[in-house]
Design a protein around this motif. Structure first.
Motif, PDB file in Angstrom:
ATOM      1  N   GLN A  62       0.833  -1.203   0.000  1.00  0.00           N
ATOM      2  CA  GLN A  62       0.000   0.000   0.000  1.00  0.00           C
ATOM      3  C   GLN A  62       0.868   1.254   0.000  1.00  0.00           C
ATOM      4  N   ALA A  63       2.099   1.076  -0.456  1.00  0.00           N
ATOM      5  CA  ALA A  63       3.059   2.169  -0.308  1.00  0.00           C
ATOM      6  C   ALA A  63       2.793   3.316  -1.269  1.00  0.00           C
ATOM      7  N   MET A  64       3.091   4.525  -0.818  1.00  0.00           N
ATOM      8  CA  MET A  64       3.159   5.667  -1.723  1.00  0.00           C
ATOM      9  C   MET A  64       4.588   5.751  -2.243  1.00  0.00           C
ATOM     10  N   ILE A  65       5.520   5.625  -1.315  1.00  0.00           N
ATOM     11  CA  ILE A  65       6.927   5.661  -1.709  1.00  0.00           C
ATOM     12  C   ILE A  65       7.582   4.327  -1.344  1.00  0.00           C
ATOM     13  N   ALA A  66       7.813   4.099  -0.065  1.00  0.00           N
ATOM     14  CA  ALA A  66       8.433   2.837   0.322  1.00  0.00           C
ATOM     15  C   ALA A  66       7.632   2.139   1.412  1.00  0.00           C
ATOM     16  N   GLY A  67       6.475   2.650   1.723  1.00  0.00           N
ATOM     17  CA  GLY A  67       5.606   1.991   2.687  1.00  0.00           C
ATOM     18  C   GLY A  67       5.930   2.287   4.136  1.00  0.00           C
ATOM     19  N   VAL A  68       6.768   3.294   4.373  1.00  0.00           N
ATOM     20  CA  VAL A  68       7.140   3.630   5.749  1.00  0.00           C
ATOM     21  C   VAL A  68       5.916   4.126   6.525  1.00  0.00           C
ATOM     22  N   CYS A  69       5.186   5.032   5.914  1.00  0.00           N
ATOM     23  CA  CYS A  69       4.041   5.634   6.610  1.00  0.00           C
ATOM     24  C   CYS A  69       2.957   4.602   6.888  1.00  0.00           C
ATOM     25  N   VAL A  70       2.651   3.768   5.896  1.00  0.00           N
ATOM     26  CA  VAL A  70       1.619   2.754   6.083  1.00  0.00           C
ATOM     27  C   VAL A  70       2.056   1.799   7.187  1.00  0.00           C
ATOM     28  N   GLY A  71       3.346   1.427   7.135  1.00  0.00           N
ATOM     29  CA  GLY A  71       3.882   0.516   8.138  1.00  0.00           C
ATOM     30  C   GLY A  71       3.727   1.091   9.538  1.00  0.00           C
ATOM     31  N   LEU A  72       4.087   2.355   9.671  1.00  0.00           N
ATOM     32  CA  LEU A  72       3.942   3.032  10.963  1.00  0.00           C
ATOM     33  C   LEU A  72       2.477   3.061  11.384  1.00  0.00           C
ATOM     34  N   GLY A  73       1.619   3.312  10.386  1.00  0.00           N
ATOM     35  CA  GLY A  73       0.187   3.345  10.644  1.00  0.00           C
ATOM     36  C   GLY A  73      -0.301   2.018  11.197  1.00  0.00           C
ATOM     37  N   HIS A  74       0.138   0.922  10.592  1.00  0.00           N
ATOM     38  CA  HIS A  74      -0.241  -0.398  11.073  1.00  0.00           C
ATOM     39  C   HIS A  74       0.232  -0.585  12.503  1.00  0.00           C
ATOM     40  N   TYR A  75       1.468  -0.169  12.730  1.00  0.00           N
ATOM     41  CA  TYR A  75       2.091  -0.423  14.021  1.00  0.00           C
ATOM     42  C   TYR A  75       1.422   0.391  15.118  1.00  0.00           C
ATOM     43  N   LEU A  76       1.112   1.637  14.811  1.00  0.00           N
ATOM     44  CA  LEU A  76       0.555   2.530  15.829  1.00  0.00           C
ATOM     45  C   LEU A  76      -0.969   2.526  15.818  1.00  0.00           C
ATOM     46  N   ASN A  77      -1.534   1.707  14.896  1.00  0.00           N
ATOM     47  CA  ASN A  77      -2.988   1.624  14.799  1.00  0.00           C
ATOM     48  C   ASN A  77      -3.619   2.970  14.416  1.00  0.00           C
ATOM     49  N   ILE A  78      -2.947   3.663  13.521  1.00  0.00           N
ATOM     50  CA  ILE A  78      -3.452   4.945  13.033  1.00  0.00           C
ATOM     51  C   ILE A  78      -3.666   4.773  11.538  1.00  0.00           C
ATOM     52  N   GLU A  79      -4.648   5.454  11.028  1.00  0.00           N
ATOM     53  CA  GLU A  79      -4.837   5.380   9.585  1.00  0.00           C
ATOM     54  C   GLU A  79      -3.637   5.999   8.883  1.00  0.00           C
ATOM     55  N   ALA A  80      -3.254   5.344   7.804  1.00  0.00           N
ATOM     56  CA  ALA A  80      -2.025   5.737   7.114  1.00  0.00           C
ATOM     57  C   ALA A  80      -2.050   7.198   6.687  1.00  0.00           C
TER      58      ALA A  80
END
Lengths: 518, 122
Positions: free
Chosen positions: A118-136
């Motif tokens: 689901q990455a825009m660039i490298a998926g860092v934000c989505v990954g963080l979103g999953h981890y912190l339970n926040i929408e990407a």
């Protein structure tokens, strides 16, 4: 029919059907991941792989077949046990040797991964979103805002890109979302992607860059293509109009004006056509290609493009042929001199004869000197970009014999010396003396229909010592050997005054006012 | 759920003991251990055995020899080390204690059993 793959497992080569391969890969990755925290992971996994290879071998020989299919793999996995089974048996395993296993990676505990799906660039934000339970999107918004805080966001992003591992396997992805990994999940979806080979940060970065250029670049390219289409079509139109123009004004001596006068009249129409083809076809091709890019049109038919290429090559060939022919006309040069004796005066006035600054039509209209001008035309003074190069220049020299003479040196080029000499002889240069006034024409006159062959006249005026010279401003561009500007003391005057001395021409610093107007 | 948990733990506890017992009978290949365990209806999946064997080996209870196989890669044949045999002895003892504990628990005797345990221990 099914596609099969060869794998090397436990040092034996096994043929697998594709779906069987996928399932097995997922399983083995899961197993590897499960034992990754174990100090002896390599040994355990090798044991398991060896055993699987052995089971495959037994299956193949027992069932008398060549290829392992998905049922076989499922049987093997059932016998070997899924990761979940392993976990159950180790749940309470608190043997001092394996303290890490007290905290298995799954069971709802989240791990930080980059989500490249689901990455825009490298998926860092989505990954963080999953981890912190926040929408990407909120993470992305924060990341975007952090860029404006001195660009630190970019650096942080790059660091996280490098540090945080990519969720490669299905079990990684499940751990990332905090789901429990089990094999049943994989079995259900057959289109789960084959596990890609792990790639470095740089490879990923360049892939992203490539995709970016593909996306944004395409839009830019389309814009560019549209611009080319508009500009190119305009250019084509201009070319056609100018071609029509050139042929339309044929009678009005196009070929006797400078850039065209280089070309022999016999070659003229062919060469113009060839040049037209040479310029038009690449522009046409560019426009057609741009249309294709900008509007996703169909490619031009092969025969058409091939035909265009042939015509273009023919145009080039014709152009080269005539250019070579015309160039040959400049092979030899010839020069001859003619000396005229002038009546000396104490003060001589030198100027360009402005009365002759007429076009052909003007001279016809005004019927200036009809006998002299029969079959001749006046060349314009060379100042425009398309005008004939300056073909007259004047030098002032000291006369050794006390007489005032004008030496006219005519020169021209030609295919042979004879032709060059003939060309030089066809030059007519108009010079007149009226009492103390010497009128020079600004350029040569050539016979009508004669081509440009670098015709030139060099005038050398031999002036007796002690003669005062008033040189008109309009002659300064034709003077060679002296810096007229250094003597241009007074802007209000049309003349600057010089004196011929034993040492050559000298500027008189204080010109008299009463001679300013003649 | 609780029953399941207890069952699993009971099985796990004796799995190591059984594995050591099987190996103690002589050099044996991992799949044969599994076959034996299956016969004994103890092991559900093979995958569980490999980490166990590796752990036992690393703790010095087991060692293995590579033996060429007619079909496929060479196989690991496991044997007990001296230390393994010693520990197996201890486990035997513990098992007897446990068996006694269970038997006693089932019979419902109270005072006598305690004295008997003390006796066996001393």
């Amino acid at each position: 029919m099914k596609k099969t793959l060869n794998i090397n497992i436990g040092n034996s080569i096994i043929h697998l059907e594709e779906d069987a391969y996928e399932t097995l890969t997922v399983y083995l990755n899961e197993v590897k991941h499960h034992f990754a925290k174990n100090a002896d992971d390599f040994e355990i996994v090798t044991d398991i792989e060896n055993r699987i290879a052995e089971m495959f071998g037994e299956m193949l020989s027992q069932q008398q077949k060549q290829v392992i299919d998905i049922q076989d793999v499922q049987t093997v996995i059932a016998q070997m046990g899924s990761v979940k089974d392993f976990e159950n048996s180790e749940e309470q395993d608190e043997i001092p040797g394996n303290p890490q296993q007290a905290m298995p990676p799954h069971d709802g505990i989240k791990k930080l991964f980059r989500d490249t799906d689901q990455a825009m660039i490298a998926g860092v934000c989505v990954g963080l979103g999953h981890y912190l339970n926040i929408e990407a999107r909120w993470v992305r918004l924060a990341a975007l805002l952090s860029i404006f805080m001195g660009g630190s966001g970019i650096l942080i992003y790059l660091i996280m890109w490098i540090v945080i591992p990519k969720a490669e396997t299905k079990s990684d992805k499940m751990a990332m979302r905090g789901e429990e990994a089990n094999l049943r999940g994989f079995m259900n979806s057959h289109q789960n992607p084959l596990v890609k080979q792990s790639r470095g940060f740089l490879a990923e970065f360049f892939e992203f860059l490539g995709n970016f250029i593909n996306g944004t670049g395409k839009a830019v390219l389309k814009l560019l293509a549209t611009a080319i289409v508009i500009f190119g079509s305009f250019l084509l139109l201009m070319l056609i109009i100018s071609l029509a123009g050139v042929f339309g004004v044929w009678d009005a001596d196009v070929y006797s004006y400078f850039p065209f006068s280089i070309i022999n009249e016999a070659y003229f129409s062919k060469m113009i056509l060839a040049a037209f083809v040479v310029f038009m076809i690449p522009i046409l091709a560019l426009v057609l290609f741009s249309i294709r890019v900008a509007f996703n049109g169909k490619p031009v038919h092969k025969t058409v493009s091939f035909g265009l290429l042939i015509i273009w090559l023919a145009g080039i060939a014709v152009s080269v042929f005539y250019i070579a022919k015309v160039t040959a006309e400049f092979k030899e040069s010839a020069e001859f001199a003619q000396v005229k004796e002038l009546v000396p005066h104490q003060t001589m006035v030198l100027s360009v004869d402005k009365t002759r600054f007429f076009t052909k039509e003007d001279s016809l209209n005004y019927k200036i000197d009809p006998i002299n001008y029969k079959g001749r035309r006046i060349l314009k003074d060379g100042r425009g970009p398309l005008d004939q190069p300056r073909n007259m220049n004047l030098r002032l020299e000291k006369s050794e014999n006390g007489k005032m003479t004008l030496s006219e040196n005519y020169s021209a080029m030609g295919k042979t010396f004879e032709m060059a000499l003939k060309n030089a002889q066809n030059i007519h240069y108009d010079f007149q003396q009226r009492d103390s006034v010497l009128n020079f024409s600004s350029g040569l006159e050539l016979l009508k229909k004669s081509n440009y062959r670098a015709q030139e006249v060099q005038l050398i005026l031999y002036v007796p010592v002690g003669t005062r010279l008033k040189i008109n401003h309009n002659l300064r561009d034709y003077l060679t050997g002296y810096s007229y500007w250094d003597c241009d003391s007074n802007d209000n005057q049309d003349f600057s005054e010089w004196m011929m001395t034993e040492n050559g021409l000298e500027c008189l610093s204080e010109p008299k006012d009463d001679h300013s107007d003649k | 759920m609780i029953a399941e948990n207890t069952q699993t733990q009971m099985r796990k506890g004796i799995l190591e003991y059984c594995v050591l017992l099987i190996i103690s009978r002589g050099e044996i290949y991992a799949s044969d251990i599994i076959a034996e365990l299956k016969l004994a209806k103890l092991l559900v999946v093979e995958g569980t055995l490999y980490p166990l064997l590796t752990r036992l080996k690393n703790n010095g209870l087991l060692s293995y020899n590579w033996v060429e196989s007619t079909s496929g890669p060479p196989r690991k044949y496991y044997v007990l080390t001296e230390e393994g045999k010693a520990i197996l002895g201890q486990l035997d003892h513990t098992w007897q204690e446990l068996a006694y504990a269970i038997n006693t628990s089932k019979k419902g005797t109270t005072m006598e059993s305690e004295t008997q345990i003390n006796l066996t221990k001393s």
